[in-house]
Motif scaffolding. Sequence first.
Motif, PDB file in Angstrom:
ATOM      1  N   TRP A  89       0.828  -1.206   0.000  1.00  0.00           N
ATOM      2  CA  TRP A  89       0.000   0.000   0.000  1.00  0.00           C
ATOM      3  C   TRP A  89       0.865   1.261   0.000  1.00  0.00           C
ATOM      4  O   TRP A  89       0.533   2.247  -0.668  1.00  0.00           O
ATOM      5  N   LEU A  90       1.965   1.230   0.725  1.00  0.00           N
ATOM      6  CA  LEU A  90       2.864   2.392   0.738  1.00  0.00           C
ATOM      7  C   LEU A  90       3.415   2.656  -0.659  1.00  0.00           C
ATOM      8  O   LEU A  90       3.488   3.814  -1.094  1.00  0.00           O
ATOM      9  N   LEU A  91       3.808   1.592  -1.367  1.00  0.00           N
ATOM     10  CA  LEU A  91       4.305   1.761  -2.744  1.00  0.00           C
ATOM     11  C   LEU A  91       3.246   2.391  -3.628  1.00  0.00           C
ATOM     12  O   LEU A  91       3.514   3.361  -4.353  1.00  0.00           O
ATOM     13  N   ILE A  92       2.031   1.840  -3.595  1.00  0.00           N
ATOM     14  CA  ILE A  92       0.978   2.318  -4.476  1.00  0.00           C
ATOM     15  C   ILE A  92       0.598   3.762  -4.148  1.00  0.00           C
ATOM     16  O   ILE A  92       0.487   4.618  -5.049  1.00  0.00           O
ATOM     17  N   ILE A  93       0.398   4.058  -2.875  1.00  0.00           N
ATOM     18  CA  ILE A  93      -0.021   5.414  -2.490  1.00  0.00           C
ATOM     19  C   ILE A  93       1.072   6.423  -2.832  1.00  0.00           C
ATOM     20  O   ILE A  93       0.797   7.509  -3.368  1.00  0.00           O
ATOM     21  N   THR A  94       2.319   6.091  -2.539  1.00  0.00           N
ATOM     22  CA  THR A  94       3.422   6.997  -2.872  1.00  0.00           C
ATOM     23  C   THR A  94       3.507   7.230  -4.372  1.00  0.00           C
ATOM     24  O   THR A  94       3.665   8.375  -4.837  1.00  0.00           O
ATOM     25  N   SER A  95       3.389   6.159  -5.142  1.00  0.00           N
ATOM     26  CA  SER A  95       3.472   6.288  -6.595  1.00  0.00           C
ATOM     27  C   SER A  95       2.329   7.130  -7.155  1.00  0.00           C
ATOM     28  O   SER A  95       2.531   7.952  -8.053  1.00  0.00           O
ATOM     29  N   LEU A  96       1.132   6.918  -6.618  1.00  0.00           N
ATOM     30  CA  LEU A  96      -0.010   7.703  -7.080  1.00  0.00           C
ATOM     31  C   LEU A  96       0.182   9.189  -6.773  1.00  0.00           C
ATOM     32  O   LEU A  96      -0.071  10.052  -7.625  1.00  0.00           O
ATOM     33  N   LEU A  97       0.641   9.492  -5.568  1.00  0.00           N
ATOM     34  CA  LEU A  97       0.778  10.894  -5.168  1.00  0.00           C
ATOM     35  C   LEU A  97       1.928  11.588  -5.891  1.00  0.00           C
ATOM     36  O   LEU A  97       1.839  12.772  -6.224  1.00  0.00           O
ATOM     37  N   VAL A  98       2.998  10.867  -6.170  1.00  0.00           N
ATOM     38  CA  VAL A  98       4.179  11.492  -6.770  1.00  0.00           C
ATOM     39  C   VAL A  98       4.125  11.491  -8.289  1.00  0.00           C
ATOM     40  O   VAL A  98       4.465  12.488  -8.938  1.00  0.00           O
ATOM     41  N   PHE A  99       3.685  10.384  -8.884  1.00  0.00           N
ATOM     42  CA  PHE A  99       3.798  10.231 -10.327  1.00  0.00           C
ATOM     43  C   PHE A  99       2.474  10.182 -11.084  1.00  0.00           C
ATOM     44  O   PHE A  99       2.461  10.304 -12.302  1.00  0.00           O
ATOM     45  N   ASP A 100       1.368   9.979 -10.408  1.00  0.00           N
ATOM     46  CA  ASP A 100       0.131   9.666 -11.125  1.00  0.00           C
ATOM     47  C   ASP A 100      -1.062  10.418 -10.556  1.00  0.00           C
ATOM     48  O   ASP A 100      -2.179   9.914 -10.525  1.00  0.00           O
ATOM     49  N   ARG A 101      -0.848  11.668 -10.118  1.00  0.00           N
ATOM     50  CA  ARG A 101      -1.920  12.405  -9.457  1.00  0.00           C
ATOM     51  C   ARG A 101      -3.103  12.709 -10.372  1.00  0.00           C
ATOM     52  O   ARG A 101      -4.224  12.874  -9.910  1.00  0.00           O
ATOM     53  N   GLU A 102      -2.850  12.751 -11.668  1.00  0.00           N
ATOM     54  CA  GLU A 102      -3.945  13.077 -12.578  1.00  0.00           C
ATOM     55  C   GLU A 102      -5.013  11.994 -12.616  1.00  0.00           C
ATOM     56  O   GLU A 102      -6.133  12.228 -13.091  1.00  0.00           O
ATOM     57  N   ARG A 103      -4.695  10.798 -12.086  1.00  0.00           N
ATOM     58  CA  ARG A 103      -5.661   9.703 -12.123  1.00  0.00           C
ATOM     59  C   ARG A 103      -6.164   9.335 -10.727  1.00  0.00           C
ATOM     60  O   ARG A 103      -6.728   8.275 -10.520  1.00  0.00           O
ATOM     61  N   LEU A 104      -5.934  10.218  -9.765  1.00  0.00           N
ATOM     62  CA  LEU A 104      -6.424   9.952  -8.414  1.00  0.00           C
ATOM     63  C   LEU A 104      -7.949   9.941  -8.337  1.00  0.00           C
ATOM     64  O   LEU A 104      -8.518   9.389  -7.403  1.00  0.00           O
ATOM     65  N   GLY A 105      -8.612  10.549  -9.299  1.00  0.00           N
ATOM     66  CA  GLY A 105     -10.069  10.561  -9.286  1.00  0.00           C
ATOM     67  C   GLY A 105     -10.702   9.270  -9.758  1.00  0.00           C
ATOM     68  O   GLY A 105     -11.926   9.108  -9.655  1.00  0.00           O
ATOM     69  N   ASP A 106      -9.905   8.352 -10.290  1.00  0.00           N
ATOM     70  CA  ASP A 106     -10.422   7.071 -10.773  1.00  0.00           C
ATOM     71  C   ASP A 106     -10.527   6.110  -9.585  1.00  0.00           C
ATOM     72  O   ASP A 106      -9.613   5.337  -9.303  1.00  0.00           O
ATOM     73  N   GLY A 107     -11.658   6.189  -8.887  1.00  0.00           N
ATOM     74  CA  GLY A 107     -11.820   5.446  -7.645  1.00  0.00           C
ATOM     75  C   GLY A 107     -11.732   3.949  -7.794  1.00  0.00           C
ATOM     76  O   GLY A 107     -11.081   3.276  -6.985  1.00  0.00           O
ATOM     77  N   TRP A 108     -12.376   3.398  -8.840  1.00  0.00           N
ATOM     78  CA  TRP A 108     -12.368   1.946  -8.993  1.00  0.00           C
ATOM     79  C   TRP A 108     -10.979   1.429  -9.320  1.00  0.00           C
ATOM     80  O   TRP A 108     -10.592   0.338  -8.891  1.00  0.00           O
TER      81      TRP A 108
END
Length: 380
Positions: A89-108
């Motif tokens: 979970w730490l890997l995924i959350i860190t990666s989303l926040l640092v590299f992939d913020r434009e897709r944070l709205g894709d909840g599913w």
Amino acid sequence: MDGLRALAMLMVVCLHLGQWTGSLIDDKGRPGPLARVLNGFDVSVPLFFVISGYLLYRPWAAAALTGRRAPRAADYYWHRLIRIMPAYWLLIITSLLVFDRERLGDGWRIVRLLTVQHVEHWTDLRVDPGSVSDWAQTWSLATEVHFYLALPLIAFVLHRALSSRHGVRLALALLAGVVALDLAWLVDSSPASLQGPTGLWWLCGYVGFFAVGMALAVLVAHIDHSGQLPSPVRFVIRHPWVCWVAAAVAFALLNTPLAGGLSAPADQLEAAFRYVADLTVVVGLAAPLVFARASGPARLLSHPVLAWLGGISYGIFLWHLIVLQVTVRDVLGMHYAQPGTGAFFVLLPFVLLLSVAAGWASHQLVEAPVVRRFRRRPRG
């Protein structure tokens, strides 16, 4: 087993570095200069699965043969959860926040990622070349998690078999049947599409390797309980290096056209050949470590450095791909498969050093503290 896990992890890092430097496949999709060496490093995934099958099933096998109480499924699931998921979970959350913020709205999509179900959706892995938020290596974690979920049910069936009159022979026959069915299914489904979901990534395409690990666990439990050594085990004890030579020969064959292309077998014959060669490699490497613990191969992989690397290998597995991608794209300013073969050898120690540091930090700051804090004590 920690040493064997470290060996598999080093192969994974080399394989992915070969992809990103173009040493495995160049930027035009052609085989790179190191293709016929690195291609066989795919066997690292079956190695991980054999290790998991062996280590996780051993308590159930021992309980079935000695009459002790089997591990509680609830405790087992809880321990797998706290061991695997927090660091992931730490890997995924860190990666989303640092590299992939434009897709944070894709909840599913985020739900699929956090529950390790993203392997069913090719785009979730972000395997487009050049993407830093690329979790392509975690497809095998999804396969592992599916095995974790199935193991208590499989153990229940094998417990009934081990408690019967034919005992160990029946359990081994059932596990051999799983391997045969797995091979038959994989061959029947080849060539599989690489545009996922692909049968090569599902549990039913790898469950045979977990079954091999479970068969090793059954034999070890049988030996510990009865003191009897089946003839194949006696052969391994007497000739451990022969097992490793057979594994080396099978690995060499994995790097020939007999095993198919760089990404997947092109036809059913190649799929069958690769599966049998993978089985030969993993059994040849693992058997001396399991049955001949004082042998040369066992002493070699018990080296403290390898044992330490094996202990932190999960963190290395999680973070190495981001480490090497950031190195190639941001530090070198190059694109996927652009650096070349020379860069592979220059970058390998650098990427290994940073990946090991990330793995150590993951183990020390997340994995070990969480397990110590939340692990349940055995009942009774």
